[in-house]
Design an enzyme around this catalytic site. Structure first.
Site, short mmCIF file in Angstrom:
data_model
loop_
_atom_site.label_atom_id
_atom_site.label_comp_id
_atom_site.label_asym_id
_atom_site.label_seq_id
_atom_site.Cartn_x
_atom_site.Cartn_y
_atom_site.Cartn_z
N LYS A 16 0.83 -1.20 0.00
CA LYS A 16 0.00 0.00 0.00
C LYS A 16 0.88 1.27 0.00
CE LYS A 16 -3.68 -2.40 -0.21
NZ LYS A 16 -4.45 -3.12 0.74
C1 LIG Z 1 -5.51 -4.22 1.12
C2 LIG Z 1 -7.00 -4.19 1.09
C3 LIG Z 1 -7.79 -4.70 2.14
C4 LIG Z 1 -7.28 -5.49 3.29
O1 LIG Z 1 -6.20 -5.01 3.93
P1 LIG Z 1 -5.16 -5.97 4.70
O2 LIG Z 1 -4.29 -4.98 5.39
O3 LIG Z 1 -4.45 -6.79 3.68
O4 LIG Z 1 -5.95 -6.80 5.66
C5 LIG Z 1 -9.17 -4.51 2.05
N1 LIG Z 1 -9.75 -3.92 1.01
C6 LIG Z 1 -9.02 -3.45 -0.02
C7 LIG Z 1 -9.73 -2.78 -1.15
C8 LIG Z 1 -7.64 -3.59 -0.01
O5 LIG Z 1 -6.93 -3.16 -1.07
#
Ligand SMILES: *Cc1c(COP(=O)(O)O)cnc(C)c1O
Length: 366
Positions: A180
């Site tokens: 991210k």
């Molecule tokens: C990354 C993501 C999640 C979940 O996040 P994690 O930190 O991997 O649990 C949920 N929704 C979207 C759209 C994401 O890109």
């Protein structure tokens, strides 16, 4: 190989982690509090609650918004599985709405037909880092008394008409997973202007205990706490997020300037009044392109260009969700897009030479 993602880390994060390790407080402590305060200030919101993943942030958000067994929650099939799984974790039913061809986000014109007496909330996704159509979805949510739980996991710093993602819901969830824009390795954050929701989220991350009164249990909760180790990384990342996002935005613009001239390639749209932070730079491979999408992916990989399909399976066709009665062709736009999309690297470590190399790789096919 140009990787599709690479965490933007420096000596500042290394020092911050070392300091925490030496401090004697490594679980949730003062660094988590500081990270929450800085994040709330950045988003422009009253409350931020840190947790150990984006999934945990979404789960806390659904709990705080009062989503329970047998409720229906509206979302889209074109997102990461976590968005649907948290609905199941609360014993509710995921009800899907198709997405817009242009933005990949929820299609507001298709929401009303899916609302029933059981519908409690809508979870729009700011997919790839582009905000969903807040005004249109908010009008519908207000008309039917539904909560909006914004999945802002991909959209830290993105904006809709001057408002940051993370304020476009009754409660919102962020992810700080390694790929991210802002990362703590694993991590997440809940943001809300609703003090009651914030308190409920704080309890839920801490086994149902109030943080003022330990060992007094208000209800079921989980251990979703963030560590001070992760928070220390997060605090340093906050200082860089503007730089990280503007580099991604510039890299995306650079690719788009050339790729838009290529027959059969559709570049990402940025809607008027929106700031897209390009967690993913996602193009569409149309039928008139030289190669099929999967052939293009193989070609780029052979050239050392990392790329990815986000996401290869529409959520309504995953085995554990399909059993609610979903089938192929229920959501034709999402199902087509899933066969067309391919994401290219735009993270801050991608150099101008590498962007030119990517553009040339497309050029060689002409
Ligand atoms: C990354 C993501 C999640 C979940 O996040 P994690 O930190 O991997 O649990 C949920 N929704 C979207 C759209 C994401 O890109």
């Amino acid at each position: 190989m140009i990787p599709i993602a690479k965490p933007f880390m420096g000596d500042e994060e290394i020092k911050a982690v070392t300091d925490v390790l030496k401090s004697g407080t490594i679980a949730q402590g003062p660094k988590v509090k500081e990270f929450e305060q800085r994040f709330a200030e950045f988003i422009g919101i009253k409350n931020a609650v840190a947790v150990n993943s984006g999934t945990a942030a979404l789960h806390c958000s659904l709990y705080a918004a009062g989503i329970n067994k047998d409720d229906e929650v509206i979302t889209v099939p074109l997102t990461f599985i976590a968005t649907a799984n948290v609905i199941l974790m609360q014993g509710a039913k995921p009800v899907f709405v198709d997405v817009e061809d242009e933005t990949f986000n929820i299609d507001p014109t298709k929401i009303e037909e899916k609302i029933t007496k059981k519908t409690k909330a809508i979870i729009p996704i700011d997919i790839y880092g582009h905000p969903y159509d807040y005004d249109k979805v908010k009008t519908i949510a207000d008309k039917y008394g539904l909560k909006i739980i914004e999945d802002a996991c991909q959209a830290v710093g993105a904006e809709y008409k001057g408002k940051k993602c993370g304020t476009l819901g009754d409660i919102s969830a962020f992810s700080f997973y390694a790929t991210k824009n802002l990362t703590t390795g694993e991590g997440g954050m809940i943001t809300t202007n609703n003090d009651k929701f914030a308190e409920l989220a704080r309890r839920f991350r801490h086994h149902g205990q109030s943080e003022q009164k330990r060992y007094e249990y208000y209800g079921l909760g989980y251990n979703y706490r963030m560590t001070d180790i992760c928070a220390a990384i997060g605090i340093e990342q906050m200082k860089k997020i503007q730089q990280i996002n503007s580099t991604r935005i510039n890299n995306a613009a650079y690719l788009s300037k050339s790729l838009k001239k290529i027959n059969g390639i559709t570049i990402p749209t940025i809607k008027k009044g929106c700031k897209h932070v390009f967690h993913l730079y996602t193009i569409k491979v149309e039928d008139n392109f030289k190669l099929k999408r999967d052939e293009l992916m193989e070609y780029l990989n052979k050239k050392g260009i990392g790329c990815g399909i986000y996401y290869p399976v529409p959520l309504h066709l995953c085995a554990h969700i399909r059993k609610f009665g979903y089938k192929e062709n229920d959501f034709p736009v999402a199902e087509r897009l899933i066969k067309q999309v391919i994401s290219l690297p735009v993270h801050p470590y991608v150099t101008k030479e590498q962007l030119d190399y990517i553009i040339d790789a497309f050029g060689e096919l002409e």
